[in-house]
Design an enzyme around this catalytic site. Structure first.
Site, PDB file in Angstrom:
ATOM      1  N   LYS A 190      24.347  21.758   8.012  1.00  0.00           N
ATOM      2  CA  LYS A 190      23.456  20.857   7.553  1.00  0.00           C
ATOM      3  C   LYS A 190      22.237  21.347   8.217  1.00  0.00           C
ATOM      4  CE  LYS A 190      25.370  16.449   6.897  1.00  0.00           C
ATOM      5  NZ  LYS A 190      25.671  15.595   7.686  1.00  0.00           N
ATOM      6  N   LYS A 193      31.616  20.297  -1.971  1.00  0.00           N
ATOM      7  CA  LYS A 193      32.323  19.274  -1.731  1.00  0.00           C
ATOM      8  C   LYS A 193      31.209  18.631  -3.493  1.00  0.00           C
ATOM      9  CE  LYS A 193      30.875  16.648   1.348  1.00  0.00           C
ATOM     10  NZ  LYS A 193      30.711  16.230   2.683  1.00  0.00           N
ATOM     11  N   LYS A 222      26.758  13.098  -2.454  1.00  0.00           N
ATOM     12  CA  LYS A 222      25.447  12.252  -2.837  1.00  0.00           C
ATOM     13  C   LYS A 222      24.249  13.091  -2.448  1.00  0.00           C
ATOM     14  CE  LYS A 222      26.934   9.260   1.797  1.00  0.00           C
ATOM     15  NZ  LYS A 222      27.490   8.898   1.860  1.00  0.00           N
TER      16      LYS A 222
HETATM   17  P1  TYM Z   1      30.983  10.213   4.637  1.00  0.00           P
HETATM   18  O1  TYM Z   1      30.012   9.697   5.013  1.00  0.00           O
HETATM   19  O2  TYM Z   1      30.024  11.811   4.742  1.00  0.00           O
HETATM   20  O3  TYM Z   1      32.214  10.227   3.941  1.00  0.00           O
HETATM   21  C1  TYM Z   1      32.913   8.340   4.328  1.00  0.00           C
HETATM   22  C2  TYM Z   1      34.358   9.184   3.548  1.00  0.00           C
HETATM   23  O4  TYM Z   1      34.108   9.822   1.904  1.00  0.00           O
HETATM   24  C3  TYM Z   1      34.769  11.084   2.056  1.00  0.00           C
HETATM   25  N1  TYM Z   1      34.498  12.102   1.406  1.00  0.00           N
HETATM   26  C4  TYM Z   1      35.182  12.434   0.468  1.00  0.00           C
HETATM   27  N2  TYM Z   1      36.433  12.897  -0.548  1.00  0.00           N
HETATM   28  C5  TYM Z   1      36.691  13.897  -0.971  1.00  0.00           C
HETATM   29  N3  TYM Z   1      35.829  14.580  -2.473  1.00  0.00           N
HETATM   30  C6  TYM Z   1      34.314  14.512  -1.182  1.00  0.00           C
HETATM   31  N4  TYM Z   1      33.834  15.052  -2.138  1.00  0.00           N
HETATM   32  C7  TYM Z   1      34.437  13.372  -0.617  1.00  0.00           C
HETATM   33  N5  TYM Z   1      32.993  12.932  -0.172  1.00  0.00           N
HETATM   34  C8  TYM Z   1      33.483  12.087   1.763  1.00  0.00           C
HETATM   35  C9  TYM Z   1      34.754  11.903   3.715  1.00  0.00           C
HETATM   36  O5  TYM Z   1      36.054  12.736   4.232  1.00  0.00           O
HETATM   37  C10 TYM Z   1      34.955  10.155   4.621  1.00  0.00           C
HETATM   38  O6  TYM Z   1      36.116   9.890   4.294  1.00  0.00           O
HETATM   39  N6  TYM Z   1      31.159  11.586  10.077  1.00  0.00           N
HETATM   40  C11 TYM Z   1      31.340  10.603   8.646  1.00  0.00           C
HETATM   41  C12 TYM Z   1      31.883   9.504   8.918  1.00  0.00           C
HETATM   42  C13 TYM Z   1      32.312   8.781  10.209  1.00  0.00           C
HETATM   43  C14 TYM Z   1      33.961   8.399  10.543  1.00  0.00           C
HETATM   44  C15 TYM Z   1      33.768   7.738  11.505  1.00  0.00           C
HETATM   45  C16 TYM Z   1      35.373   8.675   9.712  1.00  0.00           C
HETATM   46  C17 TYM Z   1      31.948   8.686  11.183  1.00  0.00           C
HETATM   47  N7  TYM Z   1      32.790   8.485  12.598  1.00  0.00           N
HETATM   48  C18 TYM Z   1      34.966   7.718  12.142  1.00  0.00           C
HETATM   49  C19 TYM Z   1      35.851   8.197  10.223  1.00  0.00           C
HETATM   50  C20 TYM Z   1      36.359   7.809  11.553  1.00  0.00           C
HETATM   51  C21 TYM Z   1      30.974  11.237   6.975  1.00  0.00           C
HETATM   52  O7  TYM Z   1      30.417  11.285   7.028  1.00  0.00           O
HETATM   53  O8  TYM Z   1      31.255  11.027   6.399  1.00  0.00           O
END
Ligand code: TYM
Length: 330
Positions: free
Chosen positions: A113, A195, A198
């Site tokens: 990032k 990956k 969005k």
């Molecule tokens: P975020 O919002 O980017 O994504 C949410 C969840 O989706 C999964 N994910 C994917 N899994 C498979 N293939 C992909 N291409 C893909 N893109 C996203 C992510 O692994 C995630 O599980 N930091 C985290 C959000 C968060 C969180 C937490 C998660 C904040 N606090 C506490 C678990 C526990 C995030 O940015 O996810």
């Protein structure tokens, strides 16, 4: 016996992709039967990159509607918005005091990032994983169902829990990640080496949970494959492998079954079927989503009740933490 605790969350920053669905949300539903689940919409995380306030509000409600439409049940789980529970920000401050700059600067997601947004290299982006650790540790979570990309953040959460426990005595449960074998990393449809995200500038690279059938058919048709022309699950055909993963999680068929069913069949037919399998999986979610988005009062009721329950659990942990670090009770 007390039920084990599950915590997870998604950022309300723009539309959610099928990566978010397959890697995370889809797997949360079944856990509700066996665990005490907290499913959060992490708006505090979202402001680490620029957001339009009005869109952030709207996207937060949209994620809640997607949770409900995907099968999250407020009777079984606690569904809430992160900023409604002050303890998340407060615990982050305390955990910042035991977080090493070196360790945070080695976080892959931060490094990526940082490269992309040099003009917005803010401090929150740097301490983002500490906030994520706080989310998890506040609820004494045993398990955290996430996609592969969050593994390193989970390791940091475990480190911080152990470090705090060693320094101040046993306080936090040390959480474990729960990562699926298939679908934990859905790749971009345009470049299977990165990956699906969005934030990709090419909208053909991802499918959104709310994409309509025509868009899904078009994007799958344009998905990058190769010139080998066989439906085989291997690392020489990363594009095909990714499409097979998506097919497998949406249809429930194993990759072996898919290989067998498509022996000698070209990519064209496979892609047509894949698009239909995705559409079949997403249509019922989209219908329920529309219903919930038309019922804003209901959404408000859900997140308010969720905040109350989450707040109760989080404050129990935060009070302990404040006591242990030496803060006088107010
Ligand atoms: P975020 O919002 O980017 O994504 C949410 C969840 O989706 C999964 N994910 C994917 N899994 C498979 N293939 C992909 N291409 C893909 N893109 C996203 C992510 O692994 C995630 O599980 N930091 C985290 C959000 C968060 C969180 C937490 C998660 C904040 N606090 C506490 C678990 C526990 C995030 O940015 O996810």
């Amino acid at each position: 016996m007390e039920r084990k605790v599950v915590f997870s969350g998604v950022q309300p920053s723009g539309g959610l992709t099928i990566g978010n669905y397959v890697g995370a949300i889809k797997n949360w539903v079944d856990l509700q039967e066996e665990y005490d689940c907290y499913y959060c919409i992490v708006d505090l995380h979202a402001i680490t990159v620029p957001q339009v306030p009005k869109d952030l509000r709207q996207n937060t409600l949209k994620v809640l509607a997607i949770y409900l439409a995907s099968g999250m049940d407020s009777e079984k789980s606690t569904l809430f918005i992160q900023s409604h529970v002050r303890a998340h920000a407060e615990l982050t401050w305390v955990l910042n005091s035991i977080s090493y700059m070196g360790q945070l600067s080695r976080m892959t997601q931060f490094k990526e990032k940082a490269k992309r947004s040099e003009e917005n290299l803010n401090a929150a982006l740097f301490t983002y994983p500490v906030l994520m650790a706080s989310d998890i540790l506040l609820y004494q979570a045993d398990l955290v169902p996430v996609g592969e990309d969050q593994k390193q953040h989970l390791e940091l959460a475990r480190d911080l829990a152990e470090r705090f426990n060693n320094k101040y005595s046993e306080t936090f449960k040390v959480p474990a990640p729960l990562i699926q074998k298939f679908g934990a990393k859905i790749m971009s449809l345009q470049n299977p080496e990165v990956k699906m995200s969005k934030s990709d500038t090419d909208e053909n690279a991802y499918i959104l949970i709310l994409d309509k059938p025509d868009a899904i058919r078009r994007k799958i048709k344009r998905a990058v494959t190769d010139s080998i022309g066989e439906i085989k699950y291997n690392d020489d055909q990363l594009g095909v492998k990714n499409l097979m993963n998506i097919y497998s999680v949406f249809s429930g068929d194993s990759v072996e079954t898919i290989e067998n069913n498509y022996q000698g069949v070209g990519y064209g037919k496979f892609k047509e079927d894949l698009a239909e399998v995705i559409i079949e999986g997403l249509t019922p979610i989209q219908e329920k989503y529309d219903y919930f988005m038309k019922n804003k009062d209901y959404l408000e009721k859900i997140y308010k009740e969720g905040a109350e329950k989450a707040n109760y659990a989080a404050m129990k942990t935060l009070r302990k933490v404040y006591k242990k670090v030496g803060f006088i009770q107010p």
